[in-house]
Design a protein around this motif. Structure first.
Motif, PDB file in Angstrom:
ATOM      1  N   ILE A 223      -5.724   2.811   9.243  1.00 57.13           N
ATOM      2  CA  ILE A 223      -5.088   1.806   8.374  1.00 57.13           C
ATOM      3  C   ILE A 223      -4.184   0.846   9.143  1.00 57.13           C
ATOM      4  CG2 ILE A 223      -5.181   3.376   6.402  1.00 57.13           C
ATOM      5  CD1 ILE A 223      -2.208   3.897   6.718  1.00 57.13           C
ATOM      6  N   SER A 224      -3.930   1.110  10.414  1.00 62.19           N
ATOM      7  CA  SER A 224      -2.963   0.294  11.163  1.00 62.19           C
ATOM      8  C   SER A 224      -3.358  -1.172  11.254  1.00 62.19           C
ATOM      9  CB  SER A 224      -2.767   0.862  12.568  1.00 62.19           C
ATOM     10  OG  SER A 224      -2.053   2.074  12.516  1.00 62.19           O
ATOM     11  N   ASN A 225      -4.625  -1.453  11.561  1.00 55.61           N
ATOM     12  CA  ASN A 225      -5.043  -2.856  11.704  1.00 55.61           C
ATOM     13  C   ASN A 225      -4.889  -3.618  10.397  1.00 55.61           C
ATOM     14  OD1 ASN A 225      -5.676  -2.537  14.395  1.00 55.61           O
ATOM     15  ND2 ASN A 225      -7.850  -2.127  14.028  1.00 55.61           N
ATOM     16  N   GLU A 226      -5.280  -2.964   9.307  1.00 62.51           N
ATOM     17  CA  GLU A 226      -5.207  -3.608   7.992  1.00 62.51           C
ATOM     18  C   GLU A 226      -3.772  -3.896   7.575  1.00 62.51           C
ATOM     19  OE1 GLU A 226      -5.960  -2.323   3.327  1.00 62.51           O
ATOM     20  OE2 GLU A 226      -6.963  -1.216   4.930  1.00 62.51           O
ATOM     21  N   LEU A 227      -2.849  -3.008   7.963  1.00 64.36           N
ATOM     22  CA  LEU A 227      -1.471  -3.117   7.473  1.00 64.36           C
ATOM     23  C   LEU A 227      -0.486  -3.626   8.520  1.00 64.36           C
ATOM     24  CD1 LEU A 227      -1.318   0.210   5.418  1.00 64.36           C
ATOM     25  CD2 LEU A 227      -1.655  -2.112   4.556  1.00 64.36           C
TER      26      LEU A 227
ATOM     27  N   SER B  65      -8.298   5.736  -1.453  1.00 66.51           N
ATOM     28  CA  SER B  65      -9.298   5.880  -0.387  1.00 66.51           C
ATOM     29  C   SER B  65      -9.051   7.187   0.336  1.00 66.51           C
ATOM     30  CB  SER B  65      -9.228   4.703   0.588  1.00 66.51           C
ATOM     31  OG  SER B  65      -7.942   4.608   1.178  1.00 66.51           O
TER      32      SER B  65
ATOM     33  N   LYS C  78       2.730  -5.667   7.792  1.00 70.08           N
ATOM     34  CA  LYS C  78       2.977  -5.543   6.357  1.00 70.08           C
ATOM     35  C   LYS C  78       3.843  -4.316   6.074  1.00 70.08           C
ATOM     36  CE  LYS C  78      -1.470  -7.727   5.344  1.00 70.08           C
ATOM     37  NZ  LYS C  78      -2.812  -7.568   4.717  1.00 70.08           N
TER      38      LYS C  78
ATOM     39  N   HIS D  78      -3.776   5.326   0.335  1.00 68.75           N
ATOM     40  CA  HIS D  78      -4.546   5.883   1.446  1.00 68.75           C
ATOM     41  C   HIS D  78      -4.181   7.358   1.599  1.00 68.75           C
ATOM     42  CE1 HIS D  78      -5.812   1.846   2.723  1.00 68.75           C
ATOM     43  NE2 HIS D  78      -4.565   1.471   2.455  1.00 68.75           N
TER      44      HIS D  78
ATOM     45  N   VAL E  75       3.488  -1.684  11.624  1.00 67.02           N
ATOM     46  CA  VAL E  75       3.501  -1.451  10.165  1.00 67.02           C
ATOM     47  C   VAL E  75       4.908  -1.018   9.765  1.00 67.02           C
ATOM     48  CG1 VAL E  75       2.518  -0.144   8.256  1.00 67.02           C
ATOM     49  CG2 VAL E  75       1.090  -0.728  10.239  1.00 67.02           C
TER      50      VAL E  75
ATOM     51  N   ALA F 221       0.843  -1.194   0.000  1.00 64.08           N
ATOM     52  CA  ALA F 221       0.000   0.000   0.000  1.00 64.08           C
ATOM     53  C   ALA F 221       0.880   1.246   0.000  1.00 64.08           C
ATOM     54  CB  ALA F 221      -0.936   0.014   1.202  1.00 64.08           C
TER      55      ALA F 221
END
Length: 237
Positions: free
Chosen positions: A108-112, A95, A115, A76, A138, A50
């Protein structure tokens, strides 16, 4: 008519001036900083999943070759204006965030977590975004595409731009602009132009950078965005 001094860099300064004039204020544009592109190599980040952007300037000054290597990744953006700039630059999936860098990091922390991502940014920036990402696990590459530098004006030019008339309010968007304004406020030939002005700061960090304004009023926006800062203009002085 209330005279408002706009100190942000162009092209944003002219947009703000139009916005102020539509609300019945008299806008005077005097950018105290400008953004300049930094040399950036079109690096490849094979593990990145991302891209994050907290300033429209970061994509405006990014080399096209760099954007091309990242354009297919989910992007993002911190808010609407930055999201629009990302789409215009060529990002395919953008987004729009909540308008605040710290809130974007939280979103965005939880999603990434665990990663890797690329963060397009300026050399001068708030650390909180990167701190929140690091705390969430992250991994990110901060790619600095632009810098913010101070502008200097001779007294005569400032007097001419202000039509040798005092301003009622000064909009300050960055700590660098606040640092640049302070010595102007102390110059004997300019003091009368600012002595009754109130200073409206985008954040507490910007307000803290003001030095030498004495007992003059400094107000801080409730949120770090232009709308919140302009709302202060309608409050009683």
């Amino acid at each position: 008519m209330v005279r408002v001094l706009v100190t942000r860099p162009e092209p944003g300064a002219s947009r703000t001036a139009l916005r102020l004039e539509a609300q019945g204020f008299q806008a005077i544009v005097l950018p105290l900083t400008k953004t300049v592109a930094l040399p950036v190599e079109a690096s490849v980040f094979p593990a990145a999943v991302a891209v994050a952007v907290t300033s429209a300037n970061a994509v405006r000054h990014a080399p096209k070759a760099l954007i091309a290597t990242l354009a297919a990744l989910p992007c993002h953006a911190v808010g609407k204006r930055t999201a629009d700039a990302c789409r215009a630059a060529g990002f395919r999936s953008v987004s729009e965030g909540p308008g605040d860098a710290e809130a974007l990091a939280g979103a965005i922390s939880n999603e990434l977590a665990g990663k890797e991502m690329v963060y397009l940014c300026g050399r001068v920036r708030f650390p909180v975004f990167e701190e929140r990402l690091a705390a969430a696990g992250v991994r990110f590459h901060a790619v600095e595409t632009y810098d913010t530098v101070r502008l200097a004006y001779p007294d005569e030019e400032i007097v001419a731009r202000l039509s040798n008339k005092p301003v009622d309010a000064v909009l300050l968007y960055s700590a660098k602009a606040a640092e640049a304004l302070s010595p102007l406020n102390r110059r004997p030939s300019l003091r009368g132009l600012f002595e009754n002005a109130e200073f409206l700061a985008l954040s507490a960090r910007v307000a803290k950078a003001l030095d030498g304004v004495g007992g003059q009023e400094v107000r801080i926006a409730s949120h770090p965005d232009e709308g919140a800062m302009l709302a202060l203009l309608s409050l009683p002085r």
